[in-house]
Design a protein around this motif. Structure first.
Motif: not given
Lengths: 1039, 459
Positions: A10-12, A18-21, A55-57, A75-77
């Motif tokens: 998940t995103a923080k 979050l899909p595609g990780v 990407i971006g995290f 995951l943290e942005e």
């Protein structure tokens, strides 16, 4: 011990899956991706390390245990992260740490909140080493250059790649419309862009082979991946454009010459009424017949806002909606966006409708099919008249102007009988007539589409196939109305451009863990590229009847021309990455191109590159509280450039027949049957470092680029029988330094402050132009007598023109007639390329409020300003006031016996002249020395004084430095608990401002940042439209 | 795949082959357009010799020029005219058609004459041979004229009325006999151009022509000229006056025509739009912009309608000029013809060129002010030739410099410290693109300014 690990990512920021990780087992080739609910399972051994990256995290690493509990990974942005996943050449995602070259990226919000109608403009100041020159006025072309110009005569704009498809960014200038047509990449809708990755030079872009020398801009559009809720996003953006930089006009003297003016017909029947200059009587309310007064005397007064009054507030409405969805089998995103802009020039407008469909289909665990279709329809009924052309320009007439003219009296440009009228009838038509009747429309249909298949053959081996095309048709209708001054019968022109580029590419990719320490990741592939370019122009040079714009409505034979160009390139390429313990990487690439544009003996050529990176902080275990990350990188590459079609064999062109005799003549370019490809070699080294837990992030690059064997259409002395010769020769060197510095001075739960600093300098030198050393300069552009050159021994883009003659102590030498003597030898007057570029962006976030402002500087470089030159000649600028009359410091003089053809004689102010001769008080003495070295004493009337140095180009070359407040954004994201009740997932409103303020500049009356076009002949300003500031607001709602 | 790629690069937009007749038309038209056009004629030489004057944007009339002002003669001369004429010569040799070669040599010699007359030293030997000479050196003016005399001799020998036919000739409709006369008339012109410097050579040239026997242009119907057609192939002057109103006839020429009761006045000048006492009003050359327009656009004369017509000719060498040349050759003792006779015939031919009645001509020629003065042939011939060359700015400019008559006063607000221009400035592009050759030429000839005297111009 083998176990099956499962978990959810998940995103923080919002707690959403979050899909595609990417989930990988470190040191192996085992890997998977999360599904649309963020879930994954992966086989691993106990004590393996799982690496989770997206990407971006910030990536995280988790040791495997055998607890059997599903992992919950948050995951943290990571904006500005040093170690993120980035998109590299051929759209391949890689860990940034494994790369041996600089890559810098932008996220969606960096460009979509404060929108620009030309996407290029939105990049300025945001990426180190990227030099953007914005459009004149509020529509038009913008130029982008990465790390300086590496090709003397070729296209120095980077290659644009959207979702793996090479897209066109041509600018078709046309010849007759005097419009600054936008470059083609401005078609893209910024709302559709998810990220932009800038490959800054040959090292990063070597896999693009012959098209990589100027760098590559990779654009990734948004997908439906990970969409939540109803998946509907609404975006609405409204901006208002107002004039920002505007000439400073004088308001003390009106139209005329020698202080005299009286209107009869505006074409010379009165006193100086055909003169389009402001050397007339004082604007003191004296009574003089004027253009609106039917021969009756009317007060001769100033209208200080007479030019400003002509312009309007521009309005841009940009509204879009998108629908996205995803499941484990597919995801999709469909968007529609409408842009509607009315310009600051009356009757100018442009509009754009764009549709983008992006779908991914995963029929089984091995196959992924991605299709993208982007349809764009541009419709501009009339683009603003730019440049100095009589029938179509906007600023020409205001620079050759009577300062007393009130443009409001010109608004109804036809009288009751349908006749047009104007303040001047010897040269100009009414500016409103020009704006409303001499229009240039542009209508463009464009489709960019691709299909991509990805098939996992066995673990570690996959095949990828993609075919993509960019096709557009650009039609222009150029109307000059019957009765236009200079074109009495009017004219009508239709221009059509068709552009098509198709790329088909196949690739086999192999990933393997060789042993405990080494990993291998590589691919081989091939590409076939076909580029078509067709052009068709037709002109009815004199209309038969007024008001009907068809090609058959012509009293002269039509003038037609057409061009068909096709080029094809076959390529093979290979890439290999060898990793050692995940902290040392070696990358090798190679590409061979076969280009149709080169002679059969040299149409095949190979380009290699090598680069490596070493994460010292991990290799030497240097990590501490102070130093959080340290990477060294370096590389070398060789890329090149083929040429445009048909450059090998000389041709003869046909022109319209003389009576019944056809005419044929040699083309003005002497072609070259022995052409070789251009070659650019580039070395690059860099350091990336993080300090204080990455609160300070530094990325520093140095590079050295040599471009040789340039394919140059060199201008040659016309005594050779040709204007240009195509040669292989020349060497140009670019050296530079780029620094990106990211700071997070303050970070707490509610408040963060981020600073991004970009700095770059590029130093170019033209080392030679031809192998024999005979050619000393290559002309890049010309305005009046000023040339922009690539001159041997000089930086690229020097200004070369008429200079003052100076004595040994540097005093200006004045001739017997009282005006400066032009140096018969032309001189270097500066260079247009800047010394350095810098920008600082500050971003503050407090809970849902985000404030950011970007200050952008371009320092060094010169510009020749024709607005200043012409405005000095015509006396419209405030800078021509000193000396005009005693109140402005003018000296007194008389002409003996009132013979105005004789030399003027200075006398003390207030005294009377011998023989009762008339005494004038507008005398000026040019500061300088006579031929004998004594101070100049020749007194001139102000009019002769100011005109007297307008052919000295040096007088109108200025420093082009500027510091601008480029962008301010104030956004507010409503708390999610508030908006959820409204069925919304998120709601953001923002106030945005672009190009708000020029904090510092040196050149008067114009904006030093003015793209002449997207070509290489920059540093010349020619009666450009005023630049604008944009202020607006943006609303974004997600359902 | 290589074959496929090579095939793709076949240019579909232009021809790789040239045809001599099409090249001939194009080279002739391009040269005539610049010879009679704005940059060289209206905005320069016609102002220098005070045939025309400017009423708007008067900078050129005050001798204010930049070094881009004189680009056109250079660029068209070399890169549109000579390069294509050389291609005709190449094709003529390959196709064994010496008449194309002769015609191309005559035209090429005319273009080189225009170039050297105006700039002085110019590239000749190394010109238009790009594969060997990328930066051609400048030849001295004397060497250029001498070489042209040789070229014309070669042309004369190549041209044969019994040889293969040519096409695409828009000057003489493919009549070779006329070209032989044109070639000789041009040799005569060049011989006189160098007469003050190289009288023996000049005399020899005339003797050669006499011996070869093809004669000179010998009637107004034989005048070498390009007759323009309707728009878009109209005369450049007509084209300009369609949209611009910047020029008037010069006061200098109007005063002279009045003084001589010259019947060419109504041909050379238009009536003023508003009625004026003199009907024809010229304006002084080189006024400040305000002073010029204050004379009134409607109260001053445009050039005559003969010159403003779309189908007006661009005259290259007129019958009258040939007669003046022959008169001068006789006066100098190069030939044994009768100078006074030829002079009278020349004046007569000039008036007849404009359709003036025989009786009027007789009255005019009989005036003492018109009659030939054997004691000062340069004045008689200079003044009448200057009138006869009205509109042919470049030739009038050359002959005024050589004969020093009429004695012109500089422009009112001229900027050359009381001098008149004596040449064109080299194009600024030569400084940047052919710098070494340019510098050598300037070192040899003198500063690259308007007032530097050229080799042929002795006084």
């Amino acid at each position: 011990q083998s176990v099956k690990i499962s978990g959810v990512v998940t995103a923080k920021s919002d707690g959403q899956p979050l899909p595609g990780v990417s989930i990988g087992v470190k040191g192996t080739t085992t890997g998977t991706q999360t599904d649309f609910q963020g879930k994954f399972t992966i086989p691993a051994n106990v004590n393996d390390i799982l690496r989770i990256s997206y990407i971006g995290f910030n990536p995280v690493e988790i040791p495997v245990n055998n607890s059997g509990e599903p992992l919950k990974i948050v995951l943290e942005e990571a904006p500005n992260s040093l170690n993120e996943v980035v998109v590299t050449a051929l759209n391949i995602s890689k860990d940034k740490k494994s790369l041996g070259y600089a890559v810098q990226g932008l996220k969606s919000r960096d460009i979509s909140e404060a929108k620009e109608t030309n996407l290029i403009n939105a990049l300025s100041g945001k990426i180190a080493g990227v030099n953007v020159t914005g459009s004149q006025g509020d529509m038009g072309s913008s130029r982008i250059i990465i790390r300086g110009e590496t090709s003397v005569s070729g296209n120095n704009q980077p290659l644009f790649v959207v979702d793996g498809v090479i897209v066109d960014n041509s600018q078709f200038q046309g010849t007759n419309g005097s419009r600054d047509f936008a470059n083609a990449i401005s078609d893209l809708n910024s709302e559709d862009i998810e990220s932009i990755s800038v490959l800054k030079g040959p090292n990063a872009a070597a896999l693009y082979g012959s098209r990589a020398a100027a760098g590559v801009i990779l654009i990734k559009t948004k997908t439906g991946k990970g969409s939540k809720g109803a998946g509907i996003t609404l975006n609405s953006n409204t901006t208002f454009a107002t004039l920002k930089v505007f000439p400073d006009y004088q308001n003390e003297y009106g139209q005329g010459s020698n202080g005299k003016f009286s209107y009869v017909n505006g074409a010379g029947a009165g006193v100086n009424d055909g003169v389009d200059e402001s050397w007339g009587p004082a604007l003191d309310g004296r009574l003089i017949p004027q253009f609106f007064s039917n021969g009756q005397p009317a007060p001769f007064v100033a209208h200080p806002n007479n030019v400003r009054d002509f312009f309007k507030t521009g309005v841009t409405l940009n509204n879009g909606v998108s629908l996205a969805g995803s499941s484990d089998k597919f995801d999709y995103r469909l968007s529609y966006n409408n842009l509607n802009q009315t310009g600051v020039v009356p009757n100018s407008s442009q509009g754009k409708n764009s549709f983008l469909l992006n779908t991914t289909f995963r029929p089984n665990s091995k196959l992924t099919i991605t299709t993208i279709a982007n349809y764009i329809k541009d419709d501009a009924d009339n683009l603003p008249g730019a440049y100095g052309r009589r029938a179509t320009s906007t600023m020409l007439q205001f620079t050759w102007f009577g300062r007393q003219v009130d443009v409001n009296q010109l608004k109804n440009y036809r009288d009751a009988n349908g006749n047009t009228f104007n303040w001047n009838n010897s040269y100009y038509s009414n500016p409103y007539f020009i704006a409303y009747e001499n229009t240039v429309g542009q209508h463009k249909n464009r489709i960019i589409g691709s299909i991509e298949l990805n098939y996992k053959i066995i673990e570690g081996l996959s095949a990828n196939f993609r075919t993509g095309t960019d096709y557009y048709n650009d039609r222009r209708k150029i109307k000059i109305a019957y009765g236009t001054n200079g074109t009495p019968f009017g004219s009508y022109e239709e221009d059509a451009y068709t552009v098509n580029e198709t790329n088909t590419e196949g690739r086999l990719q192999y990933t393997k863990k060789i042993n405990k320490d080494f990993t291998f990741d590589g691919f081989v592939g091939g590409n076939i590229s076909t580029i078509l370019n067709e052009q068709n122009d037709q002109i009815a040079p004199k209309l038969a009847v007024a008001g009907l714009y068809t090609l058959s409505n012509s009293r002269d034979p039509l003038v037609s021309s057409n061009y068909y160009g096709k080029l094809k390139t076959y390529s093979y390429f290979a890439s290999a990455q060898l990793g050692f313990r995940n902290y040392a990487f070696l990358n090798l690439t190679g590409r061979n191109d076969w280009s149709s544009t080169l002679p059969s003996s040299s149409l095949s050529y190979f380009y290699p590159s090598v680069n490596g990176s070493l994460i010292l902080s991990e290799a030497l275990d240097l990590k501490s509280n102070t130093l959080s990350y340290l990477k060294l990188r370096g590389g070398w590459s060789k890329v090149g450039k083929a040429t445009t079609p048909y450059q090998l064999i000389n041709t003869y062109n046909f022109t319209a027949p003389f009576g019944t005799n056809p005419q044929q003549s040699a083309a003005s370019i002497n072609l070259n049957p022995d052409l070789k490809p251009e070659t650019t070699t580039s070395g690059e080294a860099g350091v990336e470092a993080g300090f204080f837990h990455d609160r300070v992030r530094l990325d520093l690059s140095v590079y050295n680029t040599n471009s040789v064997n340039q394919i140059l259409n060199v201008d040659v002395s016309q005594t050779t029988g040709y204007s240009q010769k195509l040669i292989n020769g020349g060497r140009i060197n670019n050296k530079g330094l780029e620094v990106q510095l990211g700071l997070s001075p303050f970070k707490s739960k509610d408040f963060t402050w981020d600073v991004t600093v970009n700095y770059s300098r590029n130093k170019s030198k033209v080392i030679s132009l031809d192998n024999e050393g005979k050619l000393q300069s290559y002309i890049l552009g010309t305005n009046r007598t000023v040339q922009v050159l690539a001159a041997v021994g000089q930086p690229y883009g020097t200004l070369f023109g008429n200079a003052y003659t100076r004595d040994a102590s540097g005093n200006i030498v004045i001739g017997a007639n009282g005006t400066p003597v032009i140096n018969p030898t032309k001189q270097y007057l500066g260079k247009y390329t800047p010394d350095w570029l810098g920008s600082i962006n500050n971003s503050f976030t407090y809970k849902g409020v985000n404030l950011s402002f970007l200050v952008d500087a371009r320092i060094g470089g010169s510009i020749y300003s024709n607005t200043n030159r012409t405005g000095t000649y015509t006396g419209v600028l405030a800078s021509t006031l000193p000396g005009r009359g005693a109140a402005n410091g003018g000296l007194s003089y008389y002409y003996p016996n009132n013979n105005t053809s004789a030399a003027a004689v200075q006398i003390a102010a207030g005294t009377s002249a011998p023989g009762g001769a008339t005494v004038y008080d507008d005398g000026v003495i040019f500061k300088g020395v006579k031929a004998d070295g004594t101070a100049n004493t020749t007194i001139l009337p102000a009019q002769s004084y100011y005109k007297g140095f307008t052919n000295v180009d040096e007088a109108f070359v200025y420093s082009a430095s500027y510091v601008k407040l480029r962008e301010v954004k104030l956004g507010y994201t409503f708390p999610s608990q508030w908006v959820k009740g409204l069925g919304l997932q998120s709601a953001t409103v923002s106030l945005v401002g672009r190009n708000l303020w020029i904090i510092h500049k040196n050149v008067p009356n114009i904006d030093p940042e003015t793209a002449f076009n997207t070509g290489n002949g920059q540093g010349l300003e020619d009666l450009t439209l005023p630049t604008v500031r944009n202020i607006g607001f943006n609303v974004n709602l997600k359902f | 795949c290589k074959k496929d790629l090579v095939k793709i690069n076949q240019n579909p937009n232009a021809s790789q082959n040239a045809q001599p007749d099409y090249l001939l038309t194009a080279a002739t038209k391009a040269t005539a357009d610049t010879y009679w056009g704005t940059a060289n004629n209206m905005d320069a030489s016609l102002l220098f010799v005070q045939h025309w004057a400017k009423i708007q944007y008067t900078d050129p009339d005050r001798y204010i020029y930049t070094n881009t002002a004189f680009n056109e003669l250079w660029s068209v001369g070399y890169a549109k005219s000579i390069v294509n004429l050389n291609q005709i010569i190449k094709l003529a040799d390959a196709q064994a058609n010496p008449n194309y070669k002769g015609v191309a040599l005559v035209l090429r010699s005319w273009v080189f004459t225009l170039l050297t007359d105006n700039y002085g030293d110019i590239p000749y030997t190394q010109a238009t041979n790009i594969s060997t000479y990328l930066t051609p050196v400048y030849d001295k003016q004397k060497d250029v004229y001498f070489a042209l005399l040789e070229d014309l001799k070669t042309a004369q020998a190549a041209l044969s009325t019994t040889g293969p036919a040519i096409a695409g000739d828009v000057i003489y409709s493919n009549k070779i006999a006329q070209w032989k006369k044109f070639a000789n008339s041009l040799r005569l012109r060049i011989a006189l151009r160098i007469a003050d410097r190289e009288p023996d050579k000049a005399k020899q040239v005339l003797a050669d022509i006499q011996a070869e026997g093809s004669g000179y242009i010998s009637a107004n119907s034989e005048t070498a000229q390009l007759v323009y057609l309707a728009s878009p192939n109209q005369n450049p002057i007509s084209n300009l006056f369609d949209t611009r109103d910047d020029y008037r006839i010069s006061k200098t020429v109007v005063d002279k025509l009045f003084a001589l009761n010259d019947p060419r006045l109504p041909v050379y000048a238009s009536k003023t739009q508003d009625a004026t006492p003199n009907t024809y009003v010229g304006i002084p050359n080189g006024l400040l912009v305000g002073d010029a327009s204050n004379l009134g656009f409607t109260k001053t004369s445009k050039p005559g309608t003969y010159f403003l017509a779309p189908g007006a000719p661009a005259v290259i060498i007129s019958y009258a000029e040939v007669l003046f040349d022959r008169a001068e050759a006789a006066a100098r003792g190069f030939t044994i013809e009768n100078a006074a006779d030829l002079y009278n015939q020349a004046v007569t031919a000039s008036l007849k060129q404009y359709g003036i009645a025989d009786a009027t001509i007789a009255t005019y020629v009989a005036q003492p002010s018109v009659q030939y003065d054997a004691a000062n042939y340069k004045k008689s011939i200079g003044e009448q030739k200057w009138l006869a060359l009205f509109g042919q700015g470049l030739e009038a400019f050359a002959e005024w410099r050589r004969l020093d008559y009429p004695q012109l006063q500089p422009a009112v607000a001229g900027t050359l410290s009381g001098k008149l221009p004596l040449r064109f400035i080299y194009p600024g592009t030569e400084q940047s693109l052919n710098g070494i050759s340019y510098k050598a030429a300037v070192a040899s000839q003198g500063a690259d300014v308007l007032t530097t005297k050229l080799w042929f111009d002795v006084n």
